[in-house]
Design a protein around this motif. Structure first.
Motif, PDB file in Angstrom:
ATOM      1  N   ASP A 263      23.053 -15.897  13.119  1.00 36.50           N
ATOM      2  CA  ASP A 263      24.453 -15.772  12.720  1.00 36.50           C
ATOM      3  C   ASP A 263      25.003 -17.186  12.614  1.00 36.50           C
ATOM      4  N   ASN A 264      25.027 -17.704  11.399  1.00 35.15           N
ATOM      5  CA  ASN A 264      25.533 -19.053  11.151  1.00 35.15           C
ATOM      6  C   ASN A 264      27.054 -18.968  11.023  1.00 35.15           C
ATOM      7  N   ASN A 265      27.682 -18.824  12.161  1.00 33.01           N
ATOM      8  CA  ASN A 265      29.092 -18.439  12.236  1.00 33.01           C
ATOM      9  C   ASN A 265      30.010 -19.660  12.213  1.00 33.01           C
ATOM     10  N   ARG A 266      30.088 -20.296  11.040  1.00 35.36           N
ATOM     11  CA  ARG A 266      30.994 -21.423  10.822  1.00 35.36           C
ATOM     12  C   ARG A 266      31.729 -21.200   9.504  1.00 35.36           C
ATOM     13  N   ASN A 267      32.928 -21.710   9.408  1.00 39.96           N
ATOM     14  CA  ASN A 267      33.694 -21.572   8.181  1.00 39.96           C
ATOM     15  C   ASN A 267      32.931 -22.197   7.006  1.00 39.96           C
ATOM     16  N   GLY A 268      32.670 -21.407   5.983  1.00 45.91           N
ATOM     17  CA  GLY A 268      31.973 -21.889   4.804  1.00 45.91           C
ATOM     18  C   GLY A 268      30.470 -21.719   4.869  1.00 45.91           C
ATOM     19  N   ASP A 269      29.931 -21.349   6.035  1.00 43.50           N
ATOM     20  CA  ASP A 269      28.485 -21.192   6.183  1.00 43.50           C
ATOM     21  C   ASP A 269      28.067 -19.781   5.748  1.00 43.50           C
ATOM     22  N   TYR A 270      26.803 -19.416   6.052  1.00 40.56           N
ATOM     23  CA  TYR A 270      26.258 -18.135   5.611  1.00 40.56           C
ATOM     24  C   TYR A 270      26.758 -16.934   6.411  1.00 40.56           C
TER      25      TYR A 270
ATOM     26  N   GLN B 282      35.188 -11.991   7.546  1.00 45.63           N
ATOM     27  CA  GLN B 282      35.231 -12.336   8.963  1.00 45.63           C
ATOM     28  C   GLN B 282      33.835 -12.534   9.559  1.00 45.63           C
ATOM     29  N   GLU B 283      32.779 -12.064   8.877  1.00 46.62           N
ATOM     30  CA  GLU B 283      31.424 -12.221   9.402  1.00 46.62           C
ATOM     31  C   GLU B 283      30.476 -12.896   8.421  1.00 46.62           C
ATOM     32  N   ASN B 284      30.972 -13.316   7.265  1.00 44.91           N
ATOM     33  CA  ASN B 284      30.079 -13.908   6.255  1.00 44.91           C
ATOM     34  C   ASN B 284      30.394 -15.378   5.964  1.00 44.91           C
ATOM     35  N   GLY B 285      31.079 -16.044   6.896  1.00 47.45           N
ATOM     36  CA  GLY B 285      31.410 -17.454   6.670  1.00 47.45           C
ATOM     37  C   GLY B 285      32.752 -17.654   6.008  1.00 47.45           C
TER      38      GLY B 285
END
Length: 229
Positions: free
Chosen positions: A122-129, A178-181
């Motif tokens: 889970d690449n949970n950063r704004n703009g990430d995957y 909310q979960e896709n970057g």
């Protein structure tokens, strides 16, 4: 730039590939979305606001009677200015390395060919995957990987490294922002020959100065998508 031998294997096996998302070629249509500066209909106010960006994409698809928007391989996009994830140091990353399929959140995502789980995160950063699954394939003597990004977070539950994933199996759905970057719902689909020791993540956007290196390692996946579309 010389094409990788994998391109020939992909073309040879294209009739064996399953669809990556549901699509009926006799009924559904696609719209090729241009997310470059050349598209005067897209501006900074839109792409920096996820709600406005999502609305804009939906309006484009509706206006063209399309089920999905598609495109983006080797496309130079300023939309990545929305997040400092792409501007960490020096030259910003703006060259897109996969193909995007834009559609409603919850759209099923399928594995296109027999594979094993390479990694996930889970690449949970704004703009990430956001939620990301990477599968490993062997085709005509060539090993390679496919990265499926911007998925629903629940798809990561129960995955195991090395687990077999048959062709045609649903592996995920398109995630909500909310979960896709924090992007409009879409699938980032990218082929990767050499993972460079990475797991659960791989750059989907590179610096223009590194274009040839990255494109040689991340060939155009369109042959896989066109088999299903």
């Amino acid at each position: 730039m010389t094409s990788h031998p994998l391109a020939g294997a992909l073309d040879q096996y294209r009739e064996s590939f399953s669809q990556v998302v549901p699509f009926d070629p006799g009924r559904d249509s696609l719209y090729r979305l241009d997310l470059t500066l050349q598209n005067s209909l897209l501006n900074e106010q839109i792409y920096t606001d996820t709600t406005l960006f999502s609305r804009w994409i939906n309006e484009m698809l509706r206006a063209h009677g399309a089920r999905y928007g598609i495109g983006g391989y080797a496309e130079h996009r300023d939309i990545y200015a929305k997040s400092d994830h792409f501007d960490a140091s020096g030259e910003p990353r703006r060259l897109h390395l996969g193909v995007d399929i834009w559609g409603p959140a919850g759209t099923p995502v399928f594995n296109f060919y027999d594979a094993v789980v390479h990694s996930f995160a889970d690449n949970n950063r704004n703009g990430d995957y956001g939620a990301t699954i990477i599968l490993k394939y062997e085709l005509g003597g060539h090993a390679f990987h496919a990265l499926y990004g911007h998925l629903n977070r629940a798809a990561l539950a129960g995955l195991q490294k090395g687990g077999f994933v048959p062709a045609g199996k649903q592996i995920a759905s398109l995630g909500v922002p909310q979960e896709n970057g924090n992007w409009p719902p879409h699938l980032h689909f990218q082929l990767i020959i050499d993972m460079k020791g990475m797991a659960g993540d791989f750059p989907g956007v590179c610096r223009y100065s590194e274009r040839d290196i990255f494109l040689a390692n991340c060939p155009d996946p369109q042959v896989i998508l066109s088999a299903g579309f």
